[in-house]
Design a protein around this motif. Structure first.
Motif, PDB file in Angstrom:
ATOM      1  N   GLN A   1       0.770  -1.414   0.028  1.00  0.00           N
ATOM      2  CA  GLN A   1      -0.098  -0.029  -0.042  1.00  0.00           C
ATOM      3  C   GLN A   1       0.822   1.184   0.055  1.00  0.00           C
ATOM      4  O   GLN A   1       0.553   2.337  -0.778  1.00  0.00           O
ATOM      5  CB  GLN A   1      -0.795  -0.040   1.115  1.00  0.00           C
ATOM      6  CG  GLN A   1      -1.991   1.264   1.203  1.00  0.00           C
ATOM      7  CD  GLN A   1      -2.746   1.050   2.551  1.00  0.00           C
ATOM      8  OE1 GLN A   1      -2.831   0.077   3.126  1.00  0.00           O
ATOM      9  NE2 GLN A   1      -3.429   2.214   2.658  1.00  0.00           N
ATOM     10  N   PHE A   2       2.050   1.193   0.760  1.00  0.00           N
ATOM     11  CA  PHE A   2       2.574   2.458   0.829  1.00  0.00           C
ATOM     12  C   PHE A   2       3.776   2.321  -0.133  1.00  0.00           C
ATOM     13  O   PHE A   2       5.037   2.836   0.553  1.00  0.00           O
ATOM     14  CB  PHE A   2       3.181   2.756   2.283  1.00  0.00           C
ATOM     15  CG  PHE A   2       1.964   2.952   3.266  1.00  0.00           C
ATOM     16  CD1 PHE A   2       1.238   4.094   3.084  1.00  0.00           C
ATOM     17  CD2 PHE A   2       1.485   2.059   4.164  1.00  0.00           C
ATOM     18  CE1 PHE A   2       0.224   4.503   3.833  1.00  0.00           C
ATOM     19  CE2 PHE A   2       0.117   2.067   4.741  1.00  0.00           C
ATOM     20  CZ  PHE A   2      -0.384   3.434   4.768  1.00  0.00           C
ATOM     21  N   TYR A   3       3.909   2.004  -1.358  1.00  0.00           N
ATOM     22  CA  TYR A   3       4.819   1.807  -2.221  1.00  0.00           C
ATOM     23  C   TYR A   3       6.199   1.188  -1.751  1.00  0.00           C
ATOM     24  O   TYR A   3       6.863   0.314  -2.405  1.00  0.00           O
ATOM     25  CB  TYR A   3       5.188   3.376  -2.553  1.00  0.00           C
ATOM     26  CG  TYR A   3       4.288   4.349  -2.429  1.00  0.00           C
ATOM     27  CD1 TYR A   3       3.015   4.159  -2.953  1.00  0.00           C
ATOM     28  CD2 TYR A   3       4.497   5.440  -1.855  1.00  0.00           C
ATOM     29  CE1 TYR A   3       2.043   4.936  -3.168  1.00  0.00           C
ATOM     30  CE2 TYR A   3       3.407   6.433  -1.738  1.00  0.00           C
ATOM     31  CZ  TYR A   3       2.124   6.006  -2.126  1.00  0.00           C
ATOM     32  OH  TYR A   3       1.197   7.103  -2.246  1.00  0.00           O
ATOM     33  N   HIS A   4       6.751   1.472  -0.532  1.00  0.00           N
ATOM     34  CA  HIS A   4       8.036   0.811  -0.002  1.00  0.00           C
ATOM     35  C   HIS A   4       9.178   0.747  -1.137  1.00  0.00           C
ATOM     36  O   HIS A   4       9.516  -0.158  -1.643  1.00  0.00           O
ATOM     37  CB  HIS A   4       7.665  -0.513   0.319  1.00  0.00           C
ATOM     38  CG  HIS A   4       6.920  -0.612   1.538  1.00  0.00           C
ATOM     39  ND1 HIS A   4       7.017   0.670   2.637  1.00  0.00           N
ATOM     40  CD2 HIS A   4       6.142  -1.365   2.116  1.00  0.00           C
ATOM     41  CE1 HIS A   4       6.302   0.180   3.627  1.00  0.00           C
ATOM     42  NE2 HIS A   4       5.677  -0.888   3.347  1.00  0.00           N
TER      43      HIS A   4
ATOM     44  N   LEU B   1      15.765  -8.671  12.511  1.00  0.00           N
ATOM     45  CA  LEU B   1      14.471  -8.130  12.470  1.00  0.00           C
ATOM     46  C   LEU B   1      13.436  -8.763  11.634  1.00  0.00           C
ATOM     47  O   LEU B   1      13.620  -9.425  10.838  1.00  0.00           O
ATOM     48  CB  LEU B   1      14.774  -6.816  12.080  1.00  0.00           C
ATOM     49  CG  LEU B   1      15.365  -5.698  12.641  1.00  0.00           C
ATOM     50  CD1 LEU B   1      15.572  -4.349  11.912  1.00  0.00           C
ATOM     51  CD2 LEU B   1      14.409  -5.427  13.960  1.00  0.00           C
ATOM     52  N   SER B   2      12.444  -8.713  12.266  1.00  0.00           N
ATOM     53  CA  SER B   2      10.980  -9.044  11.698  1.00  0.00           C
ATOM     54  C   SER B   2      10.809  -8.039  10.714  1.00  0.00           C
ATOM     55  O   SER B   2      10.467  -7.075  11.059  1.00  0.00           O
ATOM     56  CB  SER B   2       9.987  -9.545  12.732  1.00  0.00           C
ATOM     57  OG  SER B   2       8.679  -9.223  11.913  1.00  0.00           O
ATOM     58  N   VAL B   3      10.891  -8.520   9.248  1.00  0.00           N
ATOM     59  CA  VAL B   3      10.764  -7.479   8.433  1.00  0.00           C
ATOM     60  C   VAL B   3       9.434  -6.846   8.175  1.00  0.00           C
ATOM     61  O   VAL B   3       9.020  -5.999   7.824  1.00  0.00           O
ATOM     62  CB  VAL B   3      11.693  -7.859   7.006  1.00  0.00           C
ATOM     63  CG1 VAL B   3      13.023  -7.963   7.254  1.00  0.00           C
ATOM     64  CG2 VAL B   3      11.116  -9.091   6.484  1.00  0.00           C
ATOM     65  N   VAL B   4       8.522  -7.965   8.265  1.00  0.00           N
ATOM     66  CA  VAL B   4       7.137  -7.726   7.864  1.00  0.00           C
ATOM     67  C   VAL B   4       6.647  -6.389   8.538  1.00  0.00           C
ATOM     68  O   VAL B   4       5.903  -5.587   8.343  1.00  0.00           O
ATOM     69  CB  VAL B   4       6.099  -8.820   8.429  1.00  0.00           C
ATOM     70  CG1 VAL B   4       5.556  -9.386   7.117  1.00  0.00           C
ATOM     71  CG2 VAL B   4       6.814 -10.023   9.154  1.00  0.00           C
ATOM     72  N   GLN B   5       7.145  -6.563  10.027  1.00  0.00           N
ATOM     73  CA  GLN B   5       6.876  -5.424  10.974  1.00  0.00           C
ATOM     74  C   GLN B   5       6.817  -4.160  10.420  1.00  0.00           C
ATOM     75  O   GLN B   5       6.081  -3.221  10.434  1.00  0.00           O
ATOM     76  CB  GLN B   5       7.588  -5.731  12.303  1.00  0.00           C
ATOM     77  CG  GLN B   5       6.880  -5.338  13.511  1.00  0.00           C
ATOM     78  CD  GLN B   5       5.364  -5.716  13.520  1.00  0.00           C
ATOM     79  OE1 GLN B   5       5.081  -6.985  13.244  1.00  0.00           O
ATOM     80  NE2 GLN B   5       4.453  -4.975  14.004  1.00  0.00           N
ATOM     81  N   SER B   6       8.158  -4.121   9.651  1.00  0.00           N
ATOM     82  CA  SER B   6       8.439  -2.510   9.236  1.00  0.00           C
ATOM     83  C   SER B   6       7.613  -2.338   7.910  1.00  0.00           C
ATOM     84  O   SER B   6       7.682  -1.161   7.523  1.00  0.00           O
ATOM     85  CB  SER B   6       9.944  -2.784   9.023  1.00  0.00           C
ATOM     86  OG  SER B   6      10.095  -3.679   8.016  1.00  0.00           O
ATOM     87  N   LEU B   7       7.067  -3.137   7.366  1.00  0.00           N
ATOM     88  CA  LEU B   7       6.475  -3.069   5.943  1.00  0.00           C
ATOM     89  C   LEU B   7       4.911  -2.653   6.557  1.00  0.00           C
ATOM     90  O   LEU B   7       4.467  -2.074   5.636  1.00  0.00           O
ATOM     91  CB  LEU B   7       6.429  -4.127   5.142  1.00  0.00           C
ATOM     92  CG  LEU B   7       7.920  -4.850   4.469  1.00  0.00           C
ATOM     93  CD1 LEU B   7       7.657  -5.911   3.969  1.00  0.00           C
ATOM     94  CD2 LEU B   7       8.388  -3.724   3.579  1.00  0.00           C
ATOM     95  N   ARG B   8       4.757  -2.736   7.624  1.00  0.00           N
ATOM     96  CA  ARG B   8       3.179  -2.499   7.859  1.00  0.00           C
ATOM     97  C   ARG B   8       2.944  -1.075   7.952  1.00  0.00           C
ATOM     98  O   ARG B   8       2.019  -0.567   7.534  1.00  0.00           O
ATOM     99  CB  ARG B   8       2.717  -3.192   9.075  1.00  0.00           C
ATOM    100  CG  ARG B   8       2.398  -5.086   8.941  1.00  0.00           C
ATOM    101  CD  ARG B   8       2.082  -5.291  10.362  1.00  0.00           C
ATOM    102  NE  ARG B   8       1.788  -6.740  10.078  1.00  0.00           N
ATOM    103  CZ  ARG B   8       0.659  -7.221   9.632  1.00  0.00           C
ATOM    104  NH1 ARG B   8      -0.448  -6.341   9.526  1.00  0.00           N
ATOM    105  NH2 ARG B   8       0.340  -8.582   9.442  1.00  0.00           N
ATOM    106  N   VAL B   9       3.842  -0.200   8.468  1.00  0.00           N
ATOM    107  CA  VAL B   9       3.767   1.124   8.898  1.00  0.00           C
ATOM    108  C   VAL B   9       4.371   1.945   7.943  1.00  0.00           C
ATOM    109  O   VAL B   9       5.384   1.527   7.276  1.00  0.00           O
ATOM    110  CB  VAL B   9       4.212   1.447  10.279  1.00  0.00           C
ATOM    111  CG1 VAL B   9       3.045   0.853  11.363  1.00  0.00           C
ATOM    112  CG2 VAL B   9       5.469   0.749  10.575  1.00  0.00           C
ATOM    113  N   ASP B  10       4.093   3.045   7.851  1.00  0.00           N
ATOM    114  CA  ASP B  10       4.886   4.035   6.928  1.00  0.00           C
ATOM    115  C   ASP B  10       5.300   5.003   7.788  1.00  0.00           C
ATOM    116  O   ASP B  10       4.736   5.590   8.670  1.00  0.00           O
ATOM    117  CB  ASP B  10       3.735   4.506   5.724  1.00  0.00           C
ATOM    118  CG  ASP B  10       4.694   5.324   4.872  1.00  0.00           C
ATOM    119  OD1 ASP B  10       5.286   4.384   4.064  1.00  0.00           O
ATOM    120  OD2 ASP B  10       4.532   6.494   4.467  1.00  0.00           O
TER     121      ASP B  10
END
Ligand code: ADP
Ligand code: MG
Lengths: 231, 441
Positions: A95-98, B432-441
């Motif tokens: 959703q946030f491009y990343h 690090l649990s990378v999913v965690q970082s991908l959830r938030v912006d």
């Protein structure tokens, strides 16, 4: 089930601990995605759509259940094997491009190709990688922005960059997590048109959304409710 | 391949990384400068002392001296390891002229030809620049009656002004029993100024006045005629042949001496022979060398601690960068990178920071060391401050040579320190649990 399924998810359970409380988000999810299909998964916010997509894409682990790729259980294979699968067969759109702010548009798009190559094999692969990346840049209409910093792009341009990155290595499965969730309707339409276009060319897509109008574009829609997938 | 691109981009774009580069550069520069100069000082001082003493010194810590020196010298000359052995006399005395107050001095009697072969004495003479050093004044009737005046050139450059062309030397006779003999006012004799000696060792140059061995032995009543005792000396200097192990030979000579003195067991001899010591040059000058070595050790310790500080700074900076870059890691991982790949991005980043800092720091350090004398001169005139004062370190020039091995060593340590500063954050990044970082912006 027929062997035409590219992805199968069987009896997935996932529980998050928040403080002392357990939140049982996925409670036995079953899913089969056939080759060339455009599947939409709908659900309210917080229903576990992203969690499911991450597990299906091997970015996260589940507490119980298995993930099959090409009828092969890949949830228990080595992390090197999972990395290779993500690098060759799967593409993600978030959703946030990343995007990586230190790289320009073309470099961001080439990321999966660069990750899949060592420094020694890169010179041999570079020409082909550039060709693939330039094709994608053309397809998503970013030729003029190819060498720009990604931080200078609009939301729609960023998401098109992300989509190009997700498709540049020609993955067999594209996982898209609310790809239009952060865009205005016009930019969102641009992304959806691209998805549709790639699906017509045979790309398998699993897209998560909470918008029924967007889900309507897919061949099939499933709903995530109370931790299970239903029609 | 993305690793190298990303390492480079992080390095270029992350200004905070430059702080780490600066820290490494500063550390490398300081260490290189201090270590080069200190090592230079230590080895120069050692060299100077070594050349002044010759290799081995047999001495007794009393003005009374010890007898039978010639017999032992003859034995030494039979050893293939020994190039030359020569006796010296060291006697407290006064140097005076009609126009200046008496100067208290250490009067040293040397057999100048032998002494020049055993030590670097000839090279330390700088006034007359004589090819064949001798004690003969220009006026030939005073043959062997010259004196050579020690001058510590760094701060005594003008001392020769107080030295008259003709001066009286007074020494005091002491019997083998340790009592004053001869005239109570001492024995006085006139000498002629023939040369200056500057060894560069302040304690020596400030107080030594050299005259002929035989003249002094007689004047100090050590030739045995007055107290009916064998002639005595205070030291024997021994120069060994090239490539002979000094410490090992010192042990052999010491054993020889212990055996030698058994020939003279009569009490009056034994008293004087018993506390004669056989030392190698660095032992005999330890009091002047040890403090410098200690200082160098302390410097190394200080800089080891500074290296820890630098590692900590780098660690902190990397920790910050990793925290800030967690999302990037998630993205890269979703593109199929392994945990090891992620860790190696940061370790590589650490190596690059270390390398850049080392190159900068060692270049700066090299420039400073090679120009250290000019820099000290500027600092001295502008700020009246001397980091390495001449009189303390017995130098007229600060050592300005960079040892390549030392430099390589410092650079390697700096790079290791930088990489290890990045290690912990890198391991954290890979876990690090990378999913965690991908959830938030
Ligand atoms: N790491 C986590 N720790 C605790 N709870 C989480 C975590 N990740 C997600 N959740 C919770 O799990 C539920 C599902 O999240 P998510 O999969 O992101 O839902 P959706 O994508 O459908 O909005 C949410 O209630 C969320 O708060
Ligand atoms: Mg979500």
């Amino acid at each position: 089930m027929s062997s035409n399924n590219i992805l199968q998810v069987r009896n997935i359970h996932k529980t998050y601990k928040i403080g002392r409380q357990d939140q049982h988000v996925l409670r036995g999810v079953d899913l089969a995605v056939s080759n060339g299909e455009f599947l939409a998964i709908m659900g309210s916010s917080g229903s576990g759509k992203s969690t499911l997509l991450h597990i299906a894409g091997l970015l996260d682990n589940c507490d119980k259940g298995s993930v099959l790729f090409d009828n092969k259980d890949v949830s228990k294979i080595s992390s090197a094997g999972q990395n290779r699968l993500r690098n060759k067969q799967i593409g993600f759109v978030f959703q946030f491009y990343h995007l990586l702010p230190e790289l320009n548009v073309r470099e961001n798009i080439m990321l999966p190709l660069m990750v899949g190559s060592s420094i020694f094999s890169w010179p041999g692969k570079k020409t082909k990688a550039l060709k693939l990346a330039n094709e994608m840049i053309e397809a998503v209409d970013l030729v003029a922005q190819a060498t720009q910093k990604v931080t200078t792009l609009s939301g729609g341009q960023r998401q098109r960059t992300a989509l190009a990155r997700a498709l540049v290595h020609k993955p067999r499965l594209l996982l898209a997590d609310e790809p239009t969730g952060n865009l205005d309707s016009e930019a969102g339409k641009g992304i959806l048109d691209l998805l549709k276009q790639y699906n017509h060319m045979g790309q398998t897509i699993v897209m998560v959304t909470h918008d029924p109008a967007i889900a309507a574009m897919a061949d099939r829609t499933l709903h995530l409710r109370d931790g299970k997938l239903v029609k | 391949m993305f690793k190298y691109l990303l390492i480079w981009r992080y390095f270029i774009r992350k200004k905070v990384a430059w702080t780490a580069v600066g820290a490494v550069a500063l550390l490398v520069m300081l260490t290189l400068v201090v270590l080069s100069v200190m090592s230079g000082l230590v080895s120069e001082t050692k060299e100077k002392n070594h050349r002044w003493v010759s290799d081995i010194i047999i001495s007794r810590d009393s003005q009374v001296g010890f007898p039978f020196y010639q017999e032992f010298i003859d034995q030494l000359h039979e050893m293939p390891e020994v190039q030359i052995a020569t006796p010296t006399i060291k006697s407290f005395g006064l140097l005076e002229s009609s126009f200046a107050e008496p100067m208290p001095k250490t009067i040293v009697g040397i057999k100048i030809d032998e002494y020049c072969k055993a030590t670097n004495f000839a090279e330390t003479l700088y006034y007359k620049d004589q090819k064949q050093p001798n004690f003969d004044p220009e006026d030939k009737q005073y043959k062997d009656r010259g004196f050579i005046f020690g001058i510590y050139r760094s701060y005594q450059k003008d001392a020769w002004q107080y030295v008259a062309n003709e001066m009286d030397i007074t020494v005091f006779g002491i019997s083998y029993r340790g009592v004053l003999i001869g005239s109570e006012a001492g024995q006085k004799q006139r000498y002629w100024y023939v040369d200056n000696a500057a060894s560069g060792l302040p304690d020596i140059d400030e107080s030594y006045v050299y005259i002929d061995f035989d003249m002094l032995q007689k004047l100090a009543l050590m030739d045995g005629t007055m107290d009916n005792f064998p002639a005595r000396v205070n030291e024997i200097r021994v120069k060994l042949a090239d490539n002979v192990n000094i410490v090992a030979t010192q042990k052999i000579i010491n054993e020889k001496w212990q055996a030698f003195k058994q020939n003279y067991t009569a009490k009056k001899y034994a008293l004087l022979l018993d506390d004669v010591t056989v030392s190698h040059w660095s032992k005999s000058r330890q009091a002047f060398i040890a403090p410098l070595e200690k200082e160098r050790t302390i410097m190394v310790l200080v800089f080891t601690m500074m290296a820890f500080v630098a590692a900590f700074i780098i660690f902190t900076i990397f920790y910050m960068i990793v925290s800030e870059k967690v999302k990037d890691l998630g993205i890269i991982k979703s593109s199929g990178a392994s945990s090891a790949d992620l860790a190696s991005v940061f370790i590589g980043f650490g190596l690059l920071v270390g390398l850049a800092g080392s190159v900068l720091g060692s270049s700066a350090g090299y420039l400073i060391v090679t120009n250290v004398n000019a820099i000290q001169e500027i600092v001295k005139t502008k700020f009246k401050f001397e980091l390495w004062p001449e009189d303390v370190y017995a130098i007229s020039r600060i050592p300005d040579v960079v040892d390549a091995n030392q430099m390589a060593f410092i650079v390697i340590i700096a790079i290791i320190v930088s990489a290890s500063g990045a290690l912990v954050p890198a391991i954290r990044a890979s876990r690090l649990s990378v999913v965690q970082s991908l959830r938030v912006d």
